[in-house]
Design a protein around this motif. Sequence first.
Motif, PDB file in Angstrom:
ATOM      1  N   LEU A  17      82.796  60.637  45.816  1.00 12.79           N
ATOM      2  CA  LEU A  17      82.741  59.061  45.760  1.00 12.79           C
ATOM      3  C   LEU A  17      83.374  58.411  44.551  1.00 12.79           C
ATOM      4  O   LEU A  17      83.223  57.148  44.335  1.00 12.79           O
ATOM      5  CB  LEU A  17      81.301  58.568  45.662  1.00 12.79           C
ATOM      6  CG  LEU A  17      80.455  59.348  46.963  1.00 12.79           C
ATOM      7  CD1 LEU A  17      78.839  59.031  46.739  1.00 12.79           C
ATOM      8  CD2 LEU A  17      81.048  58.634  48.319  1.00 12.79           C
ATOM      9  N   THR A  18      84.377  59.063  43.927  1.00 11.95           N
ATOM     10  CA  THR A  18      84.868  58.703  42.904  1.00 11.95           C
ATOM     11  C   THR A  18      85.293  57.103  43.100  1.00 11.95           C
ATOM     12  O   THR A  18      86.196  56.950  43.974  1.00 11.95           O
ATOM     13  CB  THR A  18      86.100  59.565  42.395  1.00 11.95           C
ATOM     14  OG1 THR A  18      85.837  60.818  41.955  1.00 11.95           O
ATOM     15  CG2 THR A  18      86.879  58.751  40.998  1.00 11.95           C
ATOM     16  N   GLY A  19      85.109  56.165  42.065  1.00 13.31           N
ATOM     17  CA  GLY A  19      85.700  55.084  42.175  1.00 13.31           C
ATOM     18  C   GLY A  19      84.791  54.032  43.056  1.00 13.31           C
ATOM     19  O   GLY A  19      85.143  52.994  43.239  1.00 13.31           O
ATOM     20  N   LEU A  20      83.896  54.430  43.900  1.00 10.36           N
ATOM     21  CA  LEU A  20      83.117  53.799  44.725  1.00 10.36           C
ATOM     22  C   LEU A  20      81.728  53.309  44.459  1.00 10.36           C
ATOM     23  O   LEU A  20      81.464  53.756  43.541  1.00 10.36           O
ATOM     24  CB  LEU A  20      82.968  54.759  46.050  1.00 10.36           C
ATOM     25  CG  LEU A  20      84.276  54.849  46.846  1.00 10.36           C
ATOM     26  CD1 LEU A  20      84.142  55.806  47.975  1.00 10.36           C
ATOM     27  CD2 LEU A  20      85.260  54.096  47.090  1.00 10.36           C
ATOM     28  N   THR A  21      81.430  52.156  45.164  1.00  9.73           N
ATOM     29  CA  THR A  21      80.248  51.546  44.750  1.00  9.73           C
ATOM     30  C   THR A  21      79.254  51.976  45.897  1.00  9.73           C
ATOM     31  O   THR A  21      79.481  51.520  47.082  1.00  9.73           O
ATOM     32  CB  THR A  21      80.099  50.069  44.427  1.00  9.73           C
ATOM     33  OG1 THR A  21      81.060  50.011  43.024  1.00  9.73           O
ATOM     34  CG2 THR A  21      78.587  49.492  44.176  1.00  9.73           C
ATOM     35  N   VAL A  22      78.020  52.376  45.562  1.00  9.81           N
ATOM     36  CA  VAL A  22      76.997  52.777  46.776  1.00  9.81           C
ATOM     37  C   VAL A  22      75.488  51.930  46.605  1.00  9.81           C
ATOM     38  O   VAL A  22      75.196  51.812  45.201  1.00  9.81           O
ATOM     39  CB  VAL A  22      76.752  54.425  46.762  1.00  9.81           C
ATOM     40  CG1 VAL A  22      75.726  54.611  47.892  1.00  9.81           C
ATOM     41  CG2 VAL A  22      78.041  55.224  46.795  1.00  9.81           C
ATOM     42  N   LEU A  23      75.372  51.506  47.701  1.00 13.08           N
ATOM     43  CA  LEU A  23      74.128  50.922  47.901  1.00 13.08           C
ATOM     44  C   LEU A  23      73.150  51.630  48.618  1.00 13.08           C
ATOM     45  O   LEU A  23      73.441  51.860  49.898  1.00 13.08           O
ATOM     46  CB  LEU A  23      74.316  49.443  48.374  1.00 13.08           C
ATOM     47  CG  LEU A  23      72.971  48.837  48.412  1.00 13.08           C
ATOM     48  CD1 LEU A  23      71.830  48.671  47.414  1.00 13.08           C
ATOM     49  CD2 LEU A  23      72.933  47.311  49.230  1.00 13.08           C
ATOM     50  N   THR A  24      72.020  52.104  48.081  1.00 11.64           N
ATOM     51  CA  THR A  24      71.250  53.017  48.726  1.00 11.64           C
ATOM     52  C   THR A  24      69.772  52.749  48.242  1.00 11.64           C
ATOM     53  O   THR A  24      69.492  51.803  47.933  1.00 11.64           O
ATOM     54  CB  THR A  24      71.429  54.797  48.613  1.00 11.64           C
ATOM     55  OG1 THR A  24      70.561  55.491  49.621  1.00 11.64           O
ATOM     56  CG2 THR A  24      71.324  54.864  47.074  1.00 11.64           C
ATOM     57  N   GLU A  25      68.723  53.865  48.326  1.00 12.12           N
ATOM     58  CA  GLU A  25      67.400  53.389  48.131  1.00 12.12           C
ATOM     59  C   GLU A  25      67.022  54.307  47.087  1.00 12.12           C
ATOM     60  O   GLU A  25      67.621  55.346  46.760  1.00 12.12           O
ATOM     61  CB  GLU A  25      66.426  53.657  49.316  1.00 12.12           C
ATOM     62  CG  GLU A  25      66.225  54.814  49.805  1.00 12.12           C
ATOM     63  CD  GLU A  25      65.134  55.121  50.798  1.00 12.12           C
ATOM     64  OE1 GLU A  25      64.539  54.596  50.924  1.00 12.12           O
ATOM     65  OE2 GLU A  25      65.113  56.527  51.115  1.00 12.12           O
ATOM     66  N   ALA A  26      66.101  53.777  46.247  1.00 14.44           N
ATOM     67  CA  ALA A  26      65.232  54.610  45.362  1.00 14.44           C
ATOM     68  C   ALA A  26      64.010  55.051  46.194  1.00 14.44           C
ATOM     69  O   ALA A  26      63.351  54.249  46.504  1.00 14.44           O
ATOM     70  CB  ALA A  26      65.199  54.201  44.178  1.00 14.44           C
ATOM     71  N   ALA A  27      63.601  56.430  46.183  1.00 12.36           N
ATOM     72  CA  ALA A  27      62.491  56.426  46.832  1.00 12.36           C
ATOM     73  C   ALA A  27      61.833  57.875  46.187  1.00 12.36           C
ATOM     74  O   ALA A  27      62.110  58.225  44.937  1.00 12.36           O
ATOM     75  CB  ALA A  27      62.692  57.160  48.414  1.00 12.36           C
ATOM     76  N   THR A  28      60.823  58.485  46.746  1.00  9.88           N
ATOM     77  CA  THR A  28      59.893  59.342  46.247  1.00  9.88           C
ATOM     78  C   THR A  28      60.246  60.799  46.932  1.00  9.88           C
ATOM     79  O   THR A  28      60.853  61.026  47.798  1.00  9.88           O
ATOM     80  CB  THR A  28      58.674  59.213  46.465  1.00  9.88           C
ATOM     81  OG1 THR A  28      58.270  59.088  47.962  1.00  9.88           O
ATOM     82  CG2 THR A  28      58.323  57.987  45.687  1.00  9.88           C
ATOM     83  N   GLY A  29      59.640  61.982  46.235  1.00  5.13           N
ATOM     84  CA  GLY A  29      59.804  63.140  46.783  1.00  5.13           C
ATOM     85  C   GLY A  29      61.523  63.588  46.700  1.00  5.13           C
ATOM     86  O   GLY A  29      62.167  63.220  45.874  1.00  5.13           O
ATOM     87  N   ALA A  30      61.801  64.364  47.696  1.00  2.00           N
ATOM     88  CA  ALA A  30      63.257  64.861  47.770  1.00  2.00           C
ATOM     89  C   ALA A  30      64.154  63.720  48.154  1.00  2.00           C
ATOM     90  O   ALA A  30      65.261  63.789  47.977  1.00  2.00           O
ATOM     91  CB  ALA A  30      63.248  66.004  49.125  1.00  2.00           C
ATOM     92  N   TYR A  31      63.721  62.638  48.681  1.00  2.00           N
ATOM     93  CA  TYR A  31      64.470  61.384  49.041  1.00  2.00           C
ATOM     94  C   TYR A  31      64.799  60.663  47.799  1.00  2.00           C
ATOM     95  O   TYR A  31      65.956  59.792  48.043  1.00  2.00           O
ATOM     96  CB  TYR A  31      63.581  60.504  50.003  1.00  2.00           C
ATOM     97  CG  TYR A  31      63.273  61.139  51.287  1.00  2.00           C
ATOM     98  CD1 TYR A  31      64.340  60.974  52.378  1.00  2.00           C
ATOM     99  CD2 TYR A  31      62.190  61.841  51.503  1.00  2.00           C
ATOM    100  CE1 TYR A  31      64.125  61.441  53.398  1.00  2.00           C
ATOM    101  CE2 TYR A  31      61.976  62.402  52.762  1.00  2.00           C
ATOM    102  CZ  TYR A  31      62.800  61.884  53.802  1.00  2.00           C
ATOM    103  OH  TYR A  31      62.715  62.850  55.154  1.00  2.00           O
TER     104      TYR A  31
END
Length: 336
Positions: free
Chosen positions: A32-46
């Motif tokens: 993902l070099t150079g890319l901006t990612v929007l994801t979640e912050a979650a708990t456990g393995a997620y």
Amino acid sequence: MPPDMGGASPVDDVTLLCRLMRERIAATGLDLTGLTVLTEAATGAYATTAVIAALAGAARVWAFTRSSRYGTAAEIAAGTLALARALGVQDRVAVIETLPAEMLATVDILTNSGHLRPIDGRLIDQLPKRAVIGLMFEGWEVRAGDIDREACRRRGIPVVAVNERHPAVGVFPFLGPLCVKLLRDAGLPVVGQRIAVLCDNPFAPFLAQGLAAAGARAESFETAGMVPDASWDAVLVSLRPDDEGLRLAGEDIRHLACVAPRALLAQFWGDIDRDELRRRGIAVWPPRPPRHGHMAILLNALGPEPIVRLQAGGLRAAELARRGRPLDPGGIAERI
């Protein structure tokens, strides 16, 4: 398979998580070099999703969170950032609780993770045209309410699913052990048990193989009406959810009450009429129904590995689309 937001327990073995993340990045070729990612912050393995993205070279990872039954926003942020620090990528991970327009305008990859769902037209309209939305499951599993696909088509923003059966991802082989755990949690020994697998989707061979490997005598059927009269110990239900309503109800339940009157009905996936089951005297597991369209037992019940595999695979699928690489049939990514 459709993801949830995680488990209630923190991940204790950071060393294991770090190893699993590095292995999956290497196996999938995620970069993902150079890319901006929007994801979640979650708990456990997620909690690994945002950290995998940063470890794979993302220039910036925005990890959106909010308080849930799994923990407060502050607790979730602390766990995600602690994992990021363990891998030395904390400077590229930012946990956020709002989605400002100026941030959305920077996004290259948006994942359909739990805290971000539903991905509606208002959010999609604020993404740049170069953005890609990555589904952390296969294309046929998508739920209508999760994402405004018409808004994506209007904006020309690709929606890309991950092939969970691809060797570098390999999530579907965990389905068998997962259904075995569901049955054992219900008190069924599995070994030597005769089990009808009611499944109308690609999960079927993996469920049947997993049950056979655990010593069960399993047979698969696409519809309830196909299940013959026999001495069934359990009926495992794994029916693709229907946005219109229940997948197992009415005549189907009446049929099962006739051909498998003493069997346990184990709800793996697919919404069922539990009131009708009670009226017919059919025992059902788990005691509490899952949310509409969700699985009754999640992959993290088997530990972190299937989650890490799924998240890394989903990010890789989105990366390929974002970089304009060909999406080959049978490959890791599928545009839907």
